[in-house]
Design an enzyme around this catalytic site. Structure first.
Site, PDB file in Angstrom:
ATOM      1  N   PRO A  11       8.740  26.336   7.430  1.00 22.96           N
ATOM      2  CA  PRO A  11       9.856  26.551   8.347  1.00 22.96           C
ATOM      3  C   PRO A  11      10.363  27.986   8.398  1.00 22.96           C
ATOM      4  CG  PRO A  11      10.528  25.222   6.448  1.00 22.96           C
ATOM      5  CD  PRO A  11       9.031  25.317   6.423  1.00 22.96           C
ATOM      6  N   ASN A  12      10.706  28.371   9.608  1.00 22.09           N
ATOM      7  CA  ASN A  12      11.297  29.673   9.947  1.00 22.09           C
ATOM      8  C   ASN A  12      10.292  30.820   9.970  1.00 22.09           C
ATOM      9  OD1 ASN A  12      14.105  28.714  10.156  1.00 22.09           O
ATOM     10  ND2 ASN A  12      13.886  28.306   7.976  1.00 22.09           N
ATOM     11  N   ARG A  19      12.986  37.880  11.654  1.00 19.93           N
ATOM     12  CA  ARG A  19      13.931  37.252  10.737  1.00 19.93           C
ATOM     13  C   ARG A  19      14.094  38.105   9.475  1.00 19.93           C
ATOM     14  NH1 ARG A  19      11.467  32.962   6.569  1.00 19.93           N
ATOM     15  NH2 ARG A  19      13.398  32.176   5.703  1.00 19.93           N
ATOM     16  N   TYR A  24      11.472  40.097   4.732  1.00 20.32           N
ATOM     17  CA  TYR A  24      10.152  39.590   5.118  1.00 20.32           C
ATOM     18  C   TYR A  24       9.298  40.595   5.892  1.00 20.32           C
ATOM     19  CZ  TYR A  24      12.308  35.220   3.661  1.00 20.32           C
ATOM     20  OH  TYR A  24      12.936  34.236   2.920  1.00 20.32           O
ATOM     21  N   ASN A  75       1.984  29.060   2.636  1.00 20.52           N
ATOM     22  CA  ASN A  75       3.341  29.532   2.368  1.00 20.52           C
ATOM     23  C   ASN A  75       4.263  28.416   2.855  1.00 20.52           C
ATOM     24  OD1 ASN A  75       5.848  30.618   2.165  1.00 20.52           O
ATOM     25  ND2 ASN A  75       5.341  32.558   3.186  1.00 20.52           N
ATOM     26  N   ALA A  78      10.715  27.332   2.697  1.00 15.51           N
ATOM     27  CA  ALA A  78      11.761  26.599   1.967  1.00 15.51           C
ATOM     28  C   ALA A  78      11.245  25.285   1.372  1.00 15.51           C
ATOM     29  CB  ALA A  78      12.938  26.326   2.890  1.00 15.51           C
ATOM     30  N   GLU A  99      -1.189  29.769  -3.073  1.00  9.42           N
ATOM     31  CA  GLU A  99       0.196  29.759  -2.595  1.00  9.42           C
ATOM     32  C   GLU A  99       0.659  31.193  -2.385  1.00  9.42           C
ATOM     33  OE1 GLU A  99       2.625  27.779  -5.469  1.00  9.42           O
ATOM     34  OE2 GLU A  99       4.503  28.185  -4.433  1.00  9.42           O
ATOM     35  N   HIS A 101       4.003  33.655  -1.218  1.00  4.72           N
ATOM     36  CA  HIS A 101       5.391  33.906  -0.822  1.00  4.72           C
ATOM     37  C   HIS A 101       5.478  35.381  -0.476  1.00  4.72           C
ATOM     38  CE1 HIS A 101       6.416  30.009  -2.465  1.00  4.72           C
ATOM     39  NE2 HIS A 101       5.704  30.332  -3.525  1.00  4.72           N
ATOM     40  N   ARG A 108      14.967  36.454  -6.507  1.00  2.00           N
ATOM     41  CA  ARG A 108      15.995  35.999  -5.571  1.00  2.00           C
ATOM     42  C   ARG A 108      16.849  34.886  -6.197  1.00  2.00           C
ATOM     43  NH1 ARG A 108      13.288  35.110   0.121  1.00  2.00           N
ATOM     44  NH2 ARG A 108      15.504  35.083   0.699  1.00  2.00           N
TER      45      ARG A 108
END
Ligand code: DHK
Length: 145
Positions: A11-12, A19, A24, A75, A78, A99, A101, A108
């Site tokens: 998502p996003n 964004r 990012y 990825n 969330a 994976e 990120h 974070r």
């Protein structure tokens, strides 16, 4: 015939490039697809890059990859931190899972420090920006070589 690597995005990430660019970056998912295809071509790997804001759709694509994919780069965004369903789906996939990120999730908020998907992934890349996807493609070449 080249093997297909599914590059799945949660998502996003459709807004990648627009964004929170301070976190990012400015590159888009189209840029990620271009760089991963360039890394994959000499390795005999093609890419199928997909993005969804819906957990079940990501699960469906993982199921599709069971018969059509040689490896998965994911990825989960969330959903990394919440989704047992995505972990369970990845556990049905027999090939390598990597994976990615974009940000360093460990630097974070504490709620981003745990990823369910890491229990399945052969490797995890975090904090390398979008370059992490291309690095994961290179690793796929090694794992599938
Ligand atoms: C992307 C997101 O959307 C966040 O929800 C994750 C991840 C981190 C990334 O760094 O690519 O916590």
């Amino acid at each position: 015939m080249s093997s297909t690597i599914y590059i799945l995005n949660g998502p996003n990430l459709n807004l990648l490039g627009k964004r929170e660019p301070e976190i990012y970056g400015h590159d888009t998912l189209a840029d990620v697809e271009t760089s991963c295809a360039a890394v994959g071509a000499p390795l005999g790997l093609s890419v199928k890059l997909l993005q969804s804001n819906h957990e079940g759709e990501l699960v469906d694509w993982i199921h599709e990859a069971r018969t059509q994919g040689a490896g998965i780069i994911i990825n989960p965004a969330a959903y990394s931190h919440t989704s047992v369903a995505i972990l369970d789906a990845l556990n049905t996939f027999e090939g390598p899972v990597l994976e990615v990120h974009i940000s360093n999730i460990h630097k974070r908020e504490a709620f981003r420090h745990h990823s369910y998907v890491s229990a399945r992934a052969e490797g995890v890349i975090a904090g390398f920006g979008v370059e992490g996807y291309a690095l994961a493609m290179r690793r796929m070449g090694t794992l599938l070589g």
